[in-house]
Design a protein around this motif. Structure first.
Motif, PDB file in Angstrom:
ATOM      1  N   LEU A 108      93.937  65.048  47.248  1.00  0.00           N
ATOM      2  CA  LEU A 108      92.789  65.443  48.062  1.00  0.00           C
ATOM      3  C   LEU A 108      91.482  64.956  47.441  1.00  0.00           C
ATOM      4  CD1 LEU A 108      91.897  66.976  50.583  1.00  0.00           C
ATOM      5  CD2 LEU A 108      91.752  69.047  49.187  1.00  0.00           C
ATOM      6  N   LYS A 109      91.389  65.025  46.117  1.00  0.00           N
ATOM      7  CA  LYS A 109      90.169  64.560  45.444  1.00  0.00           C
ATOM      8  C   LYS A 109      89.937  63.075  45.704  1.00  0.00           C
ATOM      9  CE  LYS A 109      87.902  64.558  40.901  1.00  0.00           C
ATOM     10  NZ  LYS A 109      88.043  64.947  39.467  1.00  0.00           N
ATOM     11  N   ALA A 110      91.012  62.276  45.639  1.00  0.00           N
ATOM     12  CA  ALA A 110      90.880  60.842  45.921  1.00  0.00           C
ATOM     13  C   ALA A 110      90.543  60.604  47.383  1.00  0.00           C
ATOM     14  CB  ALA A 110      92.171  60.124  45.544  1.00  0.00           C
ATOM     15  N   ALA A 111      91.144  61.401  48.277  1.00  0.00           N
ATOM     16  CA  ALA A 111      90.853  61.262  49.702  1.00  0.00           C
ATOM     17  C   ALA A 111      89.381  61.558  49.989  1.00  0.00           C
ATOM     18  CB  ALA A 111      91.750  62.191  50.511  1.00  0.00           C
ATOM     19  N   GLU A 112      88.846  62.570  49.337  1.00  0.00           N
ATOM     20  CA  GLU A 112      87.444  62.937  49.544  1.00  0.00           C
ATOM     21  C   GLU A 112      86.487  61.856  49.060  1.00  0.00           C
ATOM     22  OE1 GLU A 112      87.496  66.654  47.516  1.00  0.00           O
ATOM     23  OE2 GLU A 112      87.964  67.814  49.338  1.00  0.00           O
ATOM     24  N   LYS A 113      86.985  60.966  48.187  1.00  0.00           N
ATOM     25  CA  LYS A 113      86.175  59.838  47.719  1.00  0.00           C
ATOM     26  C   LYS A 113      86.347  58.603  48.608  1.00  0.00           C
ATOM     27  CE  LYS A 113      86.066  61.212  42.848  1.00  0.00           C
ATOM     28  NZ  LYS A 113      86.444  60.838  41.451  1.00  0.00           N
ATOM     29  N   GLY A 114      87.140  58.730  49.672  1.00  0.00           N
ATOM     30  CA  GLY A 114      87.267  57.637  50.638  1.00  0.00           C
ATOM     31  C   GLY A 114      88.405  56.681  50.395  1.00  0.00           C
ATOM     32  N   ASP A 115      89.368  57.039  49.536  1.00  0.00           N
ATOM     33  CA  ASP A 115      90.537  56.196  49.324  1.00  0.00           C
ATOM     34  C   ASP A 115      91.427  56.285  50.565  1.00  0.00           C
ATOM     35  OD1 ASP A 115      93.355  55.617  48.608  1.00  0.00           O
ATOM     36  OD2 ASP A 115      92.563  55.315  46.588  1.00  0.00           O
ATOM     37  N   ALA A 116      91.612  55.168  51.281  1.00  0.00           N
ATOM     38  CA  ALA A 116      92.316  55.184  52.563  1.00  0.00           C
ATOM     39  C   ALA A 116      93.773  55.607  52.419  1.00  0.00           C
ATOM     40  CB  ALA A 116      92.240  53.811  53.226  1.00  0.00           C
ATOM     41  N   VAL A 117      94.438  55.148  51.353  1.00  0.00           N
ATOM     42  CA  VAL A 117      95.833  55.523  51.146  1.00  0.00           C
ATOM     43  C   VAL A 117      95.932  57.012  50.836  1.00  0.00           C
ATOM     44  CG1 VAL A 117      97.872  55.171  49.706  1.00  0.00           C
ATOM     45  CG2 VAL A 117      96.513  53.213  50.436  1.00  0.00           C
ATOM     46  N   ALA A 118      95.037  57.522  49.999  1.00  0.00           N
ATOM     47  CA  ALA A 118      95.034  58.950  49.689  1.00  0.00           C
ATOM     48  C   ALA A 118      94.748  59.777  50.946  1.00  0.00           C
ATOM     49  CB  ALA A 118      94.011  59.258  48.604  1.00  0.00           C
ATOM     50  N   GLU A 119      93.850  59.288  51.796  1.00  0.00           N
ATOM     51  CA  GLU A 119      93.583  59.981  53.058  1.00  0.00           C
ATOM     52  C   GLU A 119      94.845  60.072  53.904  1.00  0.00           C
ATOM     53  OE1 GLU A 119      88.891  58.612  53.631  1.00  0.00           O
ATOM     54  OE2 GLU A 119      90.513  57.448  54.538  1.00  0.00           O
ATOM     55  N   MET A 120      95.577  58.947  54.001  1.00  0.00           N
ATOM     56  CA  MET A 120      96.810  58.939  54.783  1.00  0.00           C
ATOM     57  C   MET A 120      97.839  59.890  54.181  1.00  0.00           C
ATOM     58  SD  MET A 120     100.159  57.673  54.907  1.00  0.00           S
ATOM     59  CE  MET A 120     100.229  56.287  53.767  1.00  0.00           C
ATOM     60  N   ILE A 121      97.987  59.860  52.842  1.00  0.00           N
ATOM     61  CA  ILE A 121      98.966  60.719  52.186  1.00  0.00           C
ATOM     62  C   ILE A 121      98.584  62.192  52.354  1.00  0.00           C
ATOM     63  CG2 ILE A 121      99.866  61.409  49.934  1.00  0.00           C
ATOM     64  CD1 ILE A 121      99.826  58.427  49.166  1.00  0.00           C
ATOM     65  N   ALA A 122      97.306  62.504  52.206  1.00  0.00           N
ATOM     66  CA  ALA A 122      96.862  63.888  52.415  1.00  0.00           C
ATOM     67  C   ALA A 122      97.191  64.350  53.828  1.00  0.00           C
ATOM     68  CB  ALA A 122      95.362  64.003  52.154  1.00  0.00           C
ATOM     69  N   GLY A 123      96.956  63.476  54.799  1.00  0.00           N
ATOM     70  CA  GLY A 123      97.258  63.823  56.188  1.00  0.00           C
ATOM     71  C   GLY A 123      98.729  64.111  56.415  1.00  0.00           C
ATOM     72  N   THR A 124      99.598  63.280  55.853  1.00  0.00           N
ATOM     73  CA  THR A 124     101.032  63.500  56.052  1.00  0.00           C
ATOM     74  C   THR A 124     101.517  64.729  55.292  1.00  0.00           C
ATOM     75  OG1 THR A 124     101.577  61.927  54.280  1.00  0.00           O
ATOM     76  CG2 THR A 124     101.527  61.071  56.516  1.00  0.00           C
ATOM     77  N   MET A 125     100.928  64.987  54.118  1.00  0.00           N
ATOM     78  CA  MET A 125     101.322  66.189  53.377  1.00  0.00           C
ATOM     79  C   MET A 125     100.923  67.449  54.145  1.00  0.00           C
ATOM     80  SD  MET A 125     100.619  65.014  49.399  1.00  0.00           S
ATOM     81  CE  MET A 125     101.534  66.375  48.627  1.00  0.00           C
ATOM     82  N   TYR A 126      99.739  67.445  54.745  1.00  0.00           N
ATOM     83  CA  TYR A 126      99.338  68.572  55.582  1.00  0.00           C
ATOM     84  C   TYR A 126     100.261  68.695  56.802  1.00  0.00           C
ATOM     85  CZ  TYR A 126      94.863  70.073  53.502  1.00  0.00           C
ATOM     86  OH  TYR A 126      93.892  70.603  52.679  1.00  0.00           O
ATOM     87  N   ALA A 127     100.610  67.578  57.403  1.00  0.00           N
ATOM     88  CA  ALA A 127     101.445  67.609  58.605  1.00  0.00           C
ATOM     89  C   ALA A 127     102.829  68.168  58.323  1.00  0.00           C
ATOM     90  CB  ALA A 127     101.557  66.209  59.198  1.00  0.00           C
ATOM     91  N   ASP A 128     103.375  67.826  57.169  1.00  0.00           N
ATOM     92  CA  ASP A 128     104.734  68.240  56.817  1.00  0.00           C
ATOM     93  C   ASP A 128     104.797  69.562  56.070  1.00  0.00           C
ATOM     94  OD1 ASP A 128     105.959  65.929  57.857  1.00  0.00           O
ATOM     95  OD2 ASP A 128     105.479  64.813  56.044  1.00  0.00           O
ATOM     96  N   GLY A 129     103.656  70.026  55.552  1.00  0.00           N
ATOM     97  CA  GLY A 129     103.699  71.170  54.661  1.00  0.00           C
ATOM     98  C   GLY A 129     104.397  70.824  53.361  1.00  0.00           C
TER      99      GLY A 129
END
Length: 309
Positions: A108-129
């Motif tokens: 999440l920290k990397a996603a908040e800094k705009g890392d596109a791959v981290a954003e995608m991974i955060a999204g899928t982790m939220y989607a799957d729990g």
């Protein structure tokens, strides 16, 4: 016992490919290397996503494992998703959950800094729990951010959310739009998903010739989903001359990647002697591998042959 065209697309980040000559920078991980073993992760990502090379999940997993051992949360997240969804390997949810444990805050920290791959991974982790409490709204938010960076896997995952109504109202037209964005970048899962839509006439006019074309593009780049569906079209003679031998070849390519549907279908080919020499031992072998992943058709086939699954 075989099934027709299957659409097992799930939120995942595996089995993708871009065509040779596609711009890699828009789809590669961020280069500021915020995590340990970033070079290993990037190498694995290229094999995973097919960036400038055919998809090779064996090599991708080896790179991810080495990066994970060095402490890369991105590599652990990719391994979690690969094993949790059975993307290129036989499904192992327990292994997926082990890899996901404790990594989400760093992702999440990397996603908040705009890392596109981290954003995608955060999204899928939220989607799957997976590694975090399930939250469809947060999943949609992070996948949209990643898709806005033109990451094709995020675009595919948005298509999945619109197709299945995860955090949004089901909308096949919107799903097809996102699948097309990924497919137009040469992304094999985008091609596979859009091929499914053309085959079934969901969100686009039904056009099995276009489905076949998209499956061919995707299967040629080692996408197991498309290999299995293309195999079925060859087996049935759907918009192409019937060719059981080619069907069996394609089923095997997908089966060797751990794709349960293809394993079950290949088992039936061996059981019936269709496209391959009849061999009940081989049939049982493939049925058992598919049944171990919960494939109900393989389980029924084993029972019909007098075997336990």
């Amino acid at each position: 016992m075989k099934r027709g065209i299957i659409s097992p697309i799930v939120l995942c980040g595996a089995l993708m490919l871009v065509c040779e000559g596609s711009p890699l920078l828009a789809q590669a991980p961020a280069s500021d290397k915020p995590f340990p073993a970033s070079d290993l992760f990037e190498k694995g990502w290229k094999y995973d996503q097919g960036l400038g090379t055919p998809i090779n999940m064996v090599e991708a997993i080896e790179c991810y494992r080495k990066a994970a051992e060095a402490g890369s949360p991105l590599a652990k997240a990719r391994l979690a998703r690969i094993y949790f969804s059975g993307s290129g390997v036989e499904e192992d949810k327990a292994a997926g959950e082990r890899y996901a444990k404790g990594i989400f805050p760093q992702i999440l920290k990397a996603a908040e800094k705009g890392d596109a791959v981290a954003e995608m991974i955060a999204g899928t982790m939220y989607a799957d729990g997976l590694g975090v409490a399930r939250d469809s709204e947060e999943a949609l938010k992070w996948l949209l951010k990643s898709a806005d960076h033109n990451l094709p896997q995020a675009q595919v995952n948005l298509g999945v959310m619109y197709e299945h109504g995860i955090g949004v109202r089901p909308n096949f037209t919107e799903a097809a739009r996102w699948y097309r964005k990924a497919a137009e970048q040469g992304h094999s899962m985008g091609q596979a998903a859009l091929g499914d839509f053309y085959y079934h006439g969901q969100g686009v006019p039904r056009n099995r010739y276009e489905a076949f074309r998209l499956y061919e593009l995707s299967a040629a780049q080692n996408n197991a989903h498309s290999q299995a569906n293309l195999g079925y079209m060859y087996e049935q003679g759907c918009v192409v001359c019937r060719n059981p031998r080619e069907a069996a070849r394609l089923y095997r390519l997908a089966a060797d990647q751990g794709f349960a549907v293809a394993q079950a279908n290949l088992g039936t080919m061996y059981e019936k002697g269709c496209g391959v020499p009849q061999d009940l031992c081989e049939a049982v072998n493939w049925y058992r591998r598919a049944a171990a992943q919960g494939d109900v058709h393989a389980i029924k086939a084993l029972h019909c042959l007098g075997y336990e699954s």
